[in-house]
Motif scaffolding. Structure first.
Motif, mmCIF file in Angstrom:
data_model
loop_
_atom_site.group_PDB
_atom_site.id
_atom_site.type_symbol
_atom_site.label_atom_id
_atom_site.label_comp_id
_atom_site.label_asym_id
_atom_site.label_seq_id
_atom_site.Cartn_x
_atom_site.Cartn_y
_atom_site.Cartn_z
ATOM 1 N N VAL A 23 31.331 -33.331 25.857
ATOM 2 C CA VAL A 23 30.858 -32.497 26.968
ATOM 3 C C VAL A 23 30.136 -33.345 28.018
ATOM 4 O O VAL A 23 29.679 -34.443 27.746
ATOM 5 C CB VAL A 23 29.887 -31.385 26.481
ATOM 6 C CG1 VAL A 23 30.593 -30.362 25.650
ATOM 7 C CG2 VAL A 23 28.733 -31.977 25.701
ATOM 8 N N TYR A 24 30.084 -32.803 29.218
ATOM 9 C CA TYR A 24 29.305 -33.441 30.285
ATOM 10 C C TYR A 24 28.683 -32.327 31.124
ATOM 11 O O TYR A 24 29.159 -31.183 31.115
ATOM 12 C CB TYR A 24 30.180 -34.362 31.141
ATOM 13 C CG TYR A 24 31.392 -33.708 31.748
ATOM 14 C CD1 TYR A 24 32.587 -33.639 31.060
ATOM 15 C CD2 TYR A 24 31.333 -33.128 33.032
ATOM 16 C CE1 TYR A 24 33.698 -33.028 31.607
ATOM 17 C CE2 TYR A 24 32.442 -32.516 33.577
ATOM 18 C CZ TYR A 24 33.626 -32.470 32.862
ATOM 19 O OH TYR A 24 34.724 -31.866 33.395
ATOM 20 N N PHE A 25 27.615 -32.676 31.807
ATOM 21 C CA PHE A 25 26.861 -31.662 32.551
ATOM 22 C C PHE A 25 26.852 -31.998 34.037
ATOM 23 O O PHE A 25 26.742 -33.175 34.412
ATOM 24 C CB PHE A 25 25.426 -31.572 32.018
ATOM 25 C CG PHE A 25 25.372 -31.214 30.557
ATOM 26 C CD1 PHE A 25 25.378 -29.886 30.156
ATOM 27 C CD2 PHE A 25 25.351 -32.199 29.576
ATOM 28 C CE1 PHE A 25 25.354 -29.550 28.803
ATOM 29 C CE2 PHE A 25 25.330 -31.868 28.230
ATOM 30 C CZ PHE A 25 25.332 -30.549 27.842
ATOM 31 N N LYS A 26 26.957 -30.971 34.845
ATOM 32 C CA LYS A 26 26.885 -31.141 36.299
ATOM 33 C C LYS A 26 26.170 -29.952 36.892
ATOM 34 O O LYS A 26 26.067 -28.893 36.244
ATOM 35 C CB LYS A 26 28.290 -31.228 36.897
ATOM 36 C CG LYS A 26 28.979 -32.567 36.733
ATOM 37 C CD LYS A 26 30.305 -32.544 37.455
ATOM 38 C CE LYS A 26 31.004 -33.893 37.373
ATOM 39 N NZ LYS A 26 32.329 -33.855 37.958
ATOM 40 N N LYS A 27 25.749 -30.137 38.149
ATOM 41 C CA LYS A 27 25.199 -28.979 38.846
ATOM 42 C C LYS A 27 26.364 -28.106 39.303
ATOM 43 O O LYS A 27 27.370 -28.603 39.821
ATOM 44 C CB LYS A 27 24.385 -29.443 40.054
ATOM 45 C CG LYS A 27 23.010 -29.958 39.665
ATOM 46 C CD LYS A 27 22.174 -30.221 40.885
ATOM 47 C CE LYS A 27 20.779 -30.641 40.468
ATOM 48 N NZ LYS A 27 19.962 -31.081 41.591
ATOM 49 N N LEU A 28 26.210 -26.803 39.100
ATOM 50 C CA LEU A 28 27.300 -25.872 39.428
ATOM 51 C C LEU A 28 27.664 -25.938 40.912
ATOM 52 O O LEU A 28 28.845 -25.877 41.269
ATOM 53 C CB LEU A 28 26.876 -24.454 39.033
ATOM 54 C CG LEU A 28 27.963 -23.379 39.065
ATOM 55 C CD1 LEU A 28 29.148 -23.769 38.213
ATOM 56 C CD2 LEU A 28 27.403 -22.049 38.606
ATOM 57 N N ASP A 29 26.660 -26.116 41.771
ATOM 58 C CA ASP A 29 26.918 -26.209 43.218
ATOM 59 C C ASP A 29 27.878 -27.340 43.535
ATOM 60 O O ASP A 29 28.813 -27.199 44.324
ATOM 61 C CB ASP A 29 25.594 -26.492 43.972
ATOM 62 C CG ASP A 29 24.645 -25.324 43.832
ATOM 63 O OD1 ASP A 29 25.122 -24.253 43.447
ATOM 64 O OD2 ASP A 29 23.445 -25.499 44.124
ATOM 65 N N VAL A 31 30.014 -28.820 41.549
ATOM 66 C CA VAL A 31 31.369 -28.557 41.029
ATOM 67 C C VAL A 31 32.118 -27.625 41.969
ATOM 68 O O VAL A 31 33.274 -27.866 42.322
ATOM 69 C CB VAL A 31 31.297 -27.940 39.608
ATOM 70 C CG1 VAL A 31 32.681 -27.545 39.117
ATOM 71 C CG2 VAL A 31 30.662 -28.919 38.640
ATOM 72 N N ASN A 32 31.430 -26.571 42.406
ATOM 73 C CA ASN A 32 32.065 -25.617 43.314
ATOM 74 C C ASN A 32 32.417 -26.272 44.642
ATOM 75 O O ASN A 32 33.462 -25.994 45.232
ATOM 76 C CB ASN A 32 31.147 -24.417 43.565
ATOM 77 C CG ASN A 32 31.109 -23.504 42.361
ATOM 78 O OD1 ASN A 32 31.975 -23.582 41.489
ATOM 79 N ND2 ASN A 32 30.102 -22.654 42.287
ATOM 80 N N PHE A 148 49.489 -22.672 40.343
ATOM 81 C CA PHE A 148 48.779 -21.419 40.074
ATOM 82 C C PHE A 148 48.007 -21.484 38.765
ATOM 83 O O PHE A 148 48.456 -22.085 37.796
ATOM 84 C CB PHE A 148 49.787 -20.263 40.029
ATOM 85 C CG PHE A 148 50.544 -20.126 41.310
ATOM 86 C CD1 PHE A 148 50.054 -19.351 42.338
ATOM 87 C CD2 PHE A 148 51.722 -20.816 41.504
ATOM 88 C CE1 PHE A 148 50.735 -19.247 43.529
ATOM 89 C CE2 PHE A 148 52.414 -20.732 42.689
ATOM 90 C CZ PHE A 148 51.921 -19.949 43.721
ATOM 91 N N ASP A 149 46.849 -20.809 38.794
ATOM 92 C CA ASP A 149 46.008 -20.778 37.597
ATOM 93 C C ASP A 149 46.564 -19.827 36.549
ATOM 94 O O ASP A 149 46.373 -20.014 35.363
ATOM 95 C CB ASP A 149 44.583 -20.330 37.943
ATOM 96 C CG ASP A 149 43.825 -21.424 38.655
ATOM 97 O OD1 ASP A 149 44.312 -22.567 38.621
ATOM 98 O OD2 ASP A 149 42.774 -21.131 39.239
#
Lengths: 241, 326
Positions: A23-29, A31-32, A148-149
């Motif tokens: 796992v790795y962590f980032k700020k959601l802002d 990433v968005n 497409f997702d």
């Protein structure tokens, strides 16, 4: 050091290594921001379909659509080769789609379609009522499933493309068409490779040009009416000029 | 010396699955020229890989006289968890935190999900003395519901080349899923034949009370067996998701039936204590060849189900008749 302590220490280190690489962590802002419109925002099928229609499907129709007479004769002589050469589909299976063009004379106007006699004696039906399916989306082969997702988004693109055809192409075509007039069209067709039927081929129109004999206005009249009614200057019309 | 049908009986009984497979292959190859081709050979092996994984776990469960109806749903949930974490990670807007998962992390999460659900099955069966049929039937719907909740009913696609390589890649000229299922089978054969766990599994299936009186910790073994079955269903989920590059909410529907069919056709007794992993592999191959053959022969999918049903019925009848003869 007791044996058990050593065992648990090794286990803990191993777990730590696995977790660190899992796992790795980032700020959601952030990433968005980096993933732009795709992150957290809903897919806009209508906008996608409009862009696809104007920037890809209409140009592809103008430049790379297969002449309908050529396709029909090819299907009659070597079905496998014709499907391999001219058809597209996003999924596997026998249902395949073709981007086609043709011209001929309108011989009948029905409730659901307009029958056109091609110069080589074949006749096709231009659908004017039931515009469904994935032909408009898949026939050009320009949409990739990986864009497409999920399949719902993909299917919504088909719905939106059919809506464009239903709302913007068909009404003006129906209003101007007349038995005996000549017509030049680009469209899409769906064929089943395993159960091929070439009689009464149904074409879903992408663009159409009505020639001599159409209601009143004469050559290119439909094009100019659509341009003046629906398009800002410089934008591409739904009807080929 | 006069040879009668009875003198061949032990031989036929021992190799009944292989004989059935041979007859099946011969019949299909006579009717379709596409069957006996290298491409189709790998195609069949790749297709049965998932069933082999699930059926290996199912064999262990059935050997203890149990059944696991939840493997198809567990497969779906494990695949969906892996795909969801890989694609979207976990977003915590309240703390402005994004937890991303690497390929390793997402894969482990999927495997842990399967193992956890399997453990829960085993725990429920042993703790509350529930019939395995009922406990795993409940898990079937729980896991399917959780899959729908996790995916919101939509497929999760676009998982990346490194993940799809697992289901579509080749290594030394053999598809990766075949390698993976082969390794799982090899380990399972070793476990059942050469380890204490294996002997306990057979012992519990043969006579649970006798095994208990011999000092076998029945609950612990059963929980282990259901956990392994869940983990192997998760491996199947990873293979399916990877191969399709998509986690489908309805993936694995009725896979439990194919898996039970493979186990039964492979000669494992549904009453437990008798059977083998290699028999199950043969059963899975028979099911896979049958599916492939029926498709190649253009048999309607509706008829395919009918034919498969009769084959399973026949396998159970033969199993019963063998049991009586023994």
């Amino acid at each position: 050091m007791p044996k058990n302590t050593l065992k648990y220490a090794i286990l803990l280190v191993l777990l730590g290594v696995v977790a660190y690489n899992s796992v790795y962590f980032k700020k959601l802002d952030e990433v968005n921001a980096t993933s732009g419109a795709n992150a957290g925002s809903k897919f806009d099928a209508a906008a996608y379909a409009n862009t696809f229609w104007t920037t890809k499907l209409l140009p592809a129709g103008a430049s790379s659509a297969t002449e309908l007479s050529t396709l029909i004769s090819s299907l009659k002589t070597d079905r496998e080769k014709a499907f391999d050469t001219y058809s597209h589909a996003l999924g596997i299976g026998n249902i395949r789609y073709f981007l086609v063009k043709g011209e001929g004379q309108i011989t009948a106007i029905g409730d659901n379609d307009v029958t056109v006699a091609l110069p080589d004696g074949e006749s096709v039906n231009l659908a004017t009522e039931y515009i469904f399916g994935n032909a408009a989306r898949d026939a050009s082969g320009l949409i990739k499933i990986t864009e497409f997702d999920n399949t719902m988004d993909l299917n919504n693109v088909s719905t939106e493309l059919n809506t464009i055809i239903r709302n913007k192409v068909i009404p003006l075509f129906k209003a101007s068409t007349k038995t005996g007039s000549t017509v030049k069209f680009v469209g899409v067709i769906e064929l089943n490779k395993a159960h091929l039927r070439l009689e009464n081929l149904e074409v879903i129109l992408i663009s159409v040009e009505l020639g001599a004999g159409s209601k009143g206005q004469g050559e290119k009249s439909l094009t100019s009416r659509i341009q003046s009614k629906h398009y800002a200057p410089g934008t591409r019309p739904y009807i080929l000029c | 010396m006069q040879l009668t049908l009875n003198s061949y009986r032990p031989f036929i009984t021992k190799f009944q699955s292989l004989i059935a497979l041979f007859i099946l292959c011969l019949g299909i190859s006579l009717m379709s020229d596409k069957f006996m081709t290298v491409a189709n050979f790998w195609n069949v092996l790749r297709q049965i890989s998932v069933n082999v994984c699930i059926s290996t776990g199912m064999t262990l469960v059935v050997l203890t006289a149990g059944i696991d109806l939840s493997v198809g749903s567990v497969l779906a949930l494990s695949g969906a968890i892996t795909a969801g974490l890989l694609r979207n990670g976990i977003q915590l807007p309240s703390s402005n935190l994004y937890i991303g998962f690497t390929l390793l992390g997402a894969t482990l999460a999927g495997l842990l999900t399967g193992s956890g659900l399997g453990w829960f099955n085993g725990w429920a069966i042993t703790r509350f003395k529930l019939p395995p049929f009922v406990a795993t039937l409940a898990m079937l719907t729980i896991a399917r519901g959780l899959t729908m909740l996790w995916t919101e009913g939509f497929p999760i696609t676009g998982l990346g080349d490194s993940f799809t390589f697992l289901g579509t890649g080749w290594f030394l000229g053999i598809p990766l899923p075949v390698w993976l299922s082969g390794i799982i089978v090899a380990i399972a054969v070793l476990v059942t034949n050469k380890t204490r766990l294996g002997r306990y599994i057979y012992a519990i299936g043969g006579s649970e009370s006798a095994a208990r009186l011999s000092g076998v910790n029945i609950n612990k073994i059963k929980i282990a067996v259901y956990t392994i079955a869940g983990a192997l269903a998760a491996v199947g989920g990873l293979l399916v998701t990877s191969r399709l590059d998509s986690a489908q909410p309805n993936a694995g529907t009725s896979y439990e039936l194919d898996s039970i069919a493979a186990v039964v056709i492979g000669g494992t007794s549904l009453s437990g204590g008798r059977g083998s992993i290699l028999g199950t592999v043969q059963g899975a191959i028979i099911i896979g060849v049958l599916n492939n053959g029926l498709v190649l022969l253009n048999v309607s999918p509706f008829w395919q189900q009918v034919v498969k049903g009769f084959v399973i019925l026949l396998a159970v009848i033969i199993d019963k008749s063998n049991s009586k003869a023994d």
